[in-house]
Design a protein around this motif. Structure first.
Motif, PDB file in Angstrom:
ATOM      1  N   GLN A   1     -16.634  41.643  27.219  1.00 59.17           N
ATOM      2  CA  GLN A   1     -16.269  40.878  28.405  1.00 59.17           C
ATOM      3  C   GLN A   1     -15.682  39.518  28.040  1.00 59.17           C
ATOM      4  N   ASP A   2     -16.241  38.869  27.022  1.00 58.24           N
ATOM      5  CA  ASP A   2     -15.703  37.578  26.581  1.00 58.24           C
ATOM      6  C   ASP A   2     -14.277  37.732  26.061  1.00 58.24           C
ATOM      7  N   ILE A   3     -14.044  38.801  25.292  1.00 51.90           N
ATOM      8  CA  ILE A   3     -12.700  39.035  24.767  1.00 51.90           C
ATOM      9  C   ILE A   3     -11.717  39.293  25.901  1.00 51.90           C
ATOM     10  N   GLN A   4     -12.127  40.107  26.900  1.00 49.59           N
ATOM     11  CA  GLN A   4     -11.255  40.394  28.029  1.00 49.59           C
ATOM     12  C   GLN A   4     -10.958  39.136  28.838  1.00 49.59           C
ATOM     13  N   SER A   5     -11.978  38.299  29.042  1.00 48.07           N
ATOM     14  CA  SER A   5     -11.743  37.064  29.811  1.00 48.07           C
ATOM     15  C   SER A   5     -10.818  36.110  29.067  1.00 48.07           C
ATOM     16  N   ARG A   6     -10.970  36.010  27.747  1.00 43.97           N
ATOM     17  CA  ARG A   6     -10.084  35.137  26.971  1.00 43.97           C
ATOM     18  C   ARG A   6      -8.653  35.656  26.977  1.00 43.97           C
ATOM     19  N   SER A   7      -8.507  36.992  26.894  1.00 46.54           N
ATOM     20  CA  SER A   7      -7.156  37.560  26.913  1.00 46.54           C
ATOM     21  C   SER A   7      -6.495  37.343  28.268  1.00 46.54           C
TER      22      SER A   7
ATOM     23  N   GLN B   1      -5.321  33.696  28.389  1.00 43.02           N
ATOM     24  CA  GLN B   1      -4.109  33.496  27.605  1.00 43.02           C
ATOM     25  C   GLN B   1      -2.893  34.078  28.320  1.00 43.02           C
ATOM     26  N   LEU B   2      -3.077  35.254  28.956  1.00 40.12           N
ATOM     27  CA  LEU B   2      -1.973  35.871  29.671  1.00 40.12           C
ATOM     28  C   LEU B   2      -1.561  35.028  30.867  1.00 40.12           C
ATOM     29  N   ASN B   3      -2.523  34.462  31.555  1.00 42.98           N
ATOM     30  CA  ASN B   3      -2.209  33.580  32.683  1.00 42.98           C
ATOM     31  C   ASN B   3      -1.513  32.309  32.232  1.00 42.98           C
ATOM     32  N   SER B   4      -1.903  31.790  31.081  1.00 47.01           N
ATOM     33  CA  SER B   4      -1.245  30.578  30.574  1.00 47.01           C
ATOM     34  C   SER B   4       0.206  30.840  30.210  1.00 47.01           C
ATOM     35  N   TYR B   5       0.526  32.019  29.696  1.00 44.13           N
ATOM     36  CA  TYR B   5       1.909  32.365  29.361  1.00 44.13           C
ATOM     37  C   TYR B   5       2.737  32.513  30.623  1.00 44.13           C
ATOM     38  N   THR B   6       2.127  33.146  31.652  1.00 45.81           N
ATOM     39  CA  THR B   6       2.915  33.370  32.875  1.00 45.81           C
ATOM     40  C   THR B   6       3.071  32.079  33.659  1.00 45.81           C
TER      41      THR B   6
END
Length: 302
Positions: free
Chosen positions: A288-294, A297-302
């Protein structure tokens, strides 16, 4: 406004609604009866009935053995002093041994009273751990070690009580031989076929008094009078009850041994399952921590 009079529906897609709830009378809850019933069922489910039965059987057996054995030993000394060994020095050693055995009986009664309570408490502990009656009830290595120690100690005590059971059958055998001899004398006198004066019982052959003890034996009418005394009647039957009590104690210890072995196996499996669940929960949390971090990061790129 009375507390609990209305049930509020907070912000949601539906408009606010008020649901009328009957007014409370006193401190009685609408679900009070059901909650009390469920609580009683939960408490009854945590009672270790097998351990409770074994404890009652153990207490009963030890009480019969200690109480009846103590009185029977006192009666045996009285019979020996009055009929088989008139000289006190001849049975002095036997008197000391019997007195020592009576003190041992006091110790046995005290020890098994405490040990039975401890085993019953251990049964409550393992039952709660196995059924998980108290939420996150987790077993520890110390608890499993204590359960294993009780298994070993109960096994040793069971073997020891097998010896006690066999030893308690010896006076029953002796008194039975004396009683059966008296019955033979009575049958001869009833049928008038022969005289029973030559039929004797020599206590010295059992080794409880020395060979130089006087008179050491009883024959004919003297032996019949001994069998008719209250000391002989009470001692004989009390030794039988004491032997039965020792047998009941052996059965209770075997019962305890089966219970403790089963509980120890359950606790061992529960500890393994607990370790597996902890590892699984840790892995899920990391995932869950890995999914939340990913996602971040995806939101920061968009």
């Amino acid at each position: 406004m009375e507390i609990g009079r209305y049930h509020w529906m907070y912000k949601s897609s539906r408009p606010h609604q008020y649901h009328h709830v009957p007014a409370l009378r006193g401190n009685i809850s609408p679900l009070g009866n059901q909650g009390c019933f469920e609580c009683c069922i939960k408490c009854l489910g945590g009672v270790p009935y097998a351990s409770l039965v074994a404890t009652i059987l153990c207490f009963s057996g030890v009480a019969l053995f200690c109480g009846c054995g103590h009185v029977a030993l006192t009666g045996t000394v009285s019979i020996l002093e009055q009929h088989f060994s008139t000289n006190t020095s001849d049975h002095a050693l036997l008197s000391e041994v019997i007195q020592l055995m009576q003190y041992v009986i006091y110790g046995i009664a005290s020890f098994f009273f405490l040990y039975g309570i401890i085993l019953l408490a251990e049964g409550f502990y393992t039952t709660s751990a196995v059924k998980e009656l108290h939420g996150e009830f987790k077993t520890t290595a110390c608890g499993r070690c204590i359960s294993g120690m009780f298994v070993f100690l109960t096994y040793v005590l069971g073997v020891a009580w097998l010896g006690v059971f066999g030893f308690s059958a010896v006076p029953v055998f002796m008194f039975y031989n004396i009683w059966s001899t008296c019955e033979v004398i009575k049958s001869l006198q009833t049928n008038m076929t022969a005289s029973g004066d030559q039929i004797c019982v020599d206590i010295r052959q059992y080794g409880i008094i020395p060979w130089n003890a006087v008179p050491g034996r009883a024959c004919g009418p003297v032996l019949e009078n001994i069998c008719n005394t209250n000391e002989f009647y009470m001692s004989y039957h009390l030794f039988i009850v004491a032997c039965a009590g020792a047998g009941a104690t052996v059965m209770s210890l075997i019962h305890f041994l089966m219970i403790l072995s089963s509980n120890w196996a359950y606790l061992k499996d529960a500890s393994k399952m607990q370790a597996y669940q902890d590892i699984k929960a840790k892995e899920e949390q990391e995932l869950q921590d890995i999914q939340s971090r990913s996602k971040e990061q995806l939101n920061s790129y968009t």
